[in-house]
Design an enzyme around this catalytic site. Structure first.
Site, PDB file in Angstrom:
ATOM      1  N   GLY A  19       0.808  -1.210   0.000  1.00 49.36           N
ATOM      2  CA  GLY A  19       0.000   0.000   0.000  1.00 49.36           C
ATOM      3  C   GLY A  19       0.843   1.263   0.000  1.00 49.36           C
ATOM      4  O   GLY A  19       1.917   1.314   0.605  1.00 49.36           O
ATOM      5  N   GLY A  85      17.319  -6.688  26.488  1.00 45.45           N
ATOM      6  CA  GLY A  85      15.940  -6.263  26.664  1.00 45.45           C
ATOM      7  C   GLY A  85      15.002  -7.451  26.534  1.00 45.45           C
ATOM      8  O   GLY A  85      15.412  -8.612  26.648  1.00 45.45           O
ATOM      9  N   VAL A 140      29.661  -4.095  22.436  1.00 42.75           N
ATOM     10  CA  VAL A 140      30.051  -4.961  21.319  1.00 42.75           C
ATOM     11  C   VAL A 140      30.789  -4.128  20.275  1.00 42.75           C
ATOM     12  O   VAL A 140      30.368  -3.024  19.930  1.00 42.75           O
ATOM     13  CB  VAL A 140      28.819  -5.632  20.696  1.00 42.75           C
ATOM     14  CG1 VAL A 140      29.207  -6.435  19.460  1.00 42.75           C
ATOM     15  CG2 VAL A 140      28.132  -6.530  21.719  1.00 42.75           C
ATOM     16  N   ALA A 171      19.485  -8.023  19.151  1.00 46.31           N
ATOM     17  CA  ALA A 171      18.187  -7.625  19.706  1.00 46.31           C
ATOM     18  C   ALA A 171      18.358  -6.307  20.448  1.00 46.31           C
ATOM     19  O   ALA A 171      18.210  -6.239  21.669  1.00 46.31           O
ATOM     20  CB  ALA A 171      17.652  -8.714  20.630  1.00 46.31           C
ATOM     21  N   ALA A 222       2.126  -4.762  21.468  1.00 49.46           N
ATOM     22  CA  ALA A 222       0.908  -5.074  20.723  1.00 49.46           C
ATOM     23  C   ALA A 222      -0.332  -4.558  21.436  1.00 49.46           C
ATOM     24  O   ALA A 222      -1.258  -4.040  20.799  1.00 49.46           O
ATOM     25  CB  ALA A 222       0.800  -6.585  20.519  1.00 49.46           C
ATOM     26  N   HIS A 346      -6.457 -18.023  48.413  1.00 47.12           N
ATOM     27  CA  HIS A 346      -5.304 -18.714  48.998  1.00 47.12           C
ATOM     28  C   HIS A 346      -5.433 -20.209  48.728  1.00 47.12           C
ATOM     29  O   HIS A 346      -6.508 -20.778  48.887  1.00 47.12           O
ATOM     30  CB  HIS A 346      -5.238 -18.467  50.503  1.00 47.12           C
ATOM     31  CG  HIS A 346      -4.166 -19.269  51.180  1.00 47.12           C
ATOM     32  ND1 HIS A 346      -2.844 -18.896  51.155  1.00 47.12           N
ATOM     33  CD2 HIS A 346      -4.237 -20.443  51.862  1.00 47.12           C
ATOM     34  CE1 HIS A 346      -2.132 -19.793  51.823  1.00 47.12           C
ATOM     35  NE2 HIS A 346      -2.960 -20.740  52.261  1.00 47.12           N
TER      36      HIS A 346
END
Length: 368
Positions: A19, A85, A140, A171, A222, A346
């Site tokens: 789109g 993370g 890194v 990540a 999300a 409980h």
């Protein structure tokens, strides 16, 4: 397929293809054929994509994103995860349980940096006990090859480190996916990270074009995107859609799970808010003991003057389910006392939430 069924049952037309907004009220869709869809309102909800490191480009074989990291053909003997993370910890813990030797390299002082340091220590201990090698304050620098093996190189406090790797999972975050939509040509304003700027009702700088979810500011979650979609739909229908961004839960689906909502103690203090804090260790919870799930902690942060709940952090088996109770109390402006005056079943691990709330006022029944 389930979502597709829900859509078609409501009579919604689906156009499959790429789109591009050619003008306000007009979307060109290039699929099996090119079609133009006209609409009074257009909503951009194109999500996000993994962020690359400039010196470690994704190749899908050795240097992998989370897209490849959920589908390795075999368990890597040595997996180096760059980033401590949610995604790095989740996938790292999965491959560790499947037999991989996992090393997580994190630039910050703690993994799961959205937690307070004391809560983070509990989470780190649990993950280390499962075999993950967590290296914090580690930068890194690249990849080298020697003796037929590849190594990720890094630095920690001036010391050069090398970690053997069969796979590298990068990540370090995600970025808005909004290229090719025609936004520049239309004059849709974005910041320097290509995050779309919107007003309080998610309208962009171009009337009739809206944006939600990962394409705009805020946590890339999300459930946050879903709430925005509902709020925007209500607004377009002439109703009063709203999202309470102070009560968006955050969860890392490791074992135990790491969950939080609202302000941490550190964040509250940075804002100049006087706080009182209550904690409860799962080692004193009967259900946790019976379930062999005693690694964990619940921490409640409340306003020192009003007792209003400011934030809750939970490290526990199933904490993603427990955090909903904290969200419910915070949504109506509840206090720590409101929590501990609520009757909890409980034995349940969720009783630890009640005990932590009681400890805000040093009233815990099962605390020494």
């Amino acid at each position: 397929k389930g979502v597709e069924t829900l859509i078609t049952k409501r009579g919604i037309s689906v156009f499959r293809g790429l789109g591009r907004i050619t003008a306000p009220g007009s979307v060109e869709v290039k699929g099996e054929k090119t079609e133009t869809v006209a609409s009074k309102n257009i909503v951009i909800a194109t999500g996000s994509k993994p962020t690359e490191l400039p010196f470690l480009k994704f190749d899908g074989s050795f240097v992998c994103s989370s897209d490849q990291g959920i589908a390795f053909e075999k368990v890597p003997e040595n997996l180096v995860v760059i980033g401590g993370g949610a995604i790095g910890l989740e996938l790292g813990s999965v491959w560790s349980r499947l037999g991989s030797k996992v090393t997580v390299l994190e630039f910050l002082p703690n993994v799961a940096a959205f937690l307070d340091a004391d809560v983070c220590r509990v989470a780190e201990r649990a993950l280390k006990n499962q075999g993950l090698d967590l290296r914090t304050e580690t930068k890194v620098t690249g990849v080298i090859e020697k003796d037929g093996k590849r190594y990720v190189t890094a630095e920690n406090k001036g010391k050069v480190l090398e970690f053997v790797a069969d796979k590298v999972l990068v990540a370090v975050g995600r970025a808005a996916r909004n290229e090719g939509l025609g936004l520049e040509e239309l004059g849709v304003k974005m910041n320097n990270r290509r995050v779309i700027e919107t007003d309080a009702h998610y309208q962009t700088s171009v009337p009739g074009i809206y944006a939600i979810g990962d394409t705009i500011s805020g946590p890339m979650l999300a459930h946050k995107a879903e709430e925005e979609g509902v709020a925007l739909a209500e607004h377009l229908a002439g109703k009063h859609g709203h999202v309470n961004y102070a009560v968006i839960p955050n969860v890392v689906y490791t074992e135990p799970e790491l969950s939080s909502v609202g302000l941490t103690e550190a964040a509250a203090k940075e804002k100049g808010i006087a706080v009182k804090v209550g904690k409860f260790n799962l080692a004193a919870n009967g259900r946790a003991i019976a379930s062999d799930a005693t690694e964990g902690l619940v921490k409640v942060v409340a306003d020192a003057k009003t007792d209003r709940l400011l934030g809750v952090q939970i490290v526990a088996k199933g904490s993603s389910e427990m955090i909903a109770a904290a969200c419910a109390h915070m949504e109506y402006g509840g206090s720590a006392e409101d929590v501990w005056r609520t009757c909890f079943a409980h034995p349940t691990i969720s009783e630890a939430f009640k005990e932590a709330a009681m400890n805000v006022d040093k009233m815990g029944l099962h605390s020494v």
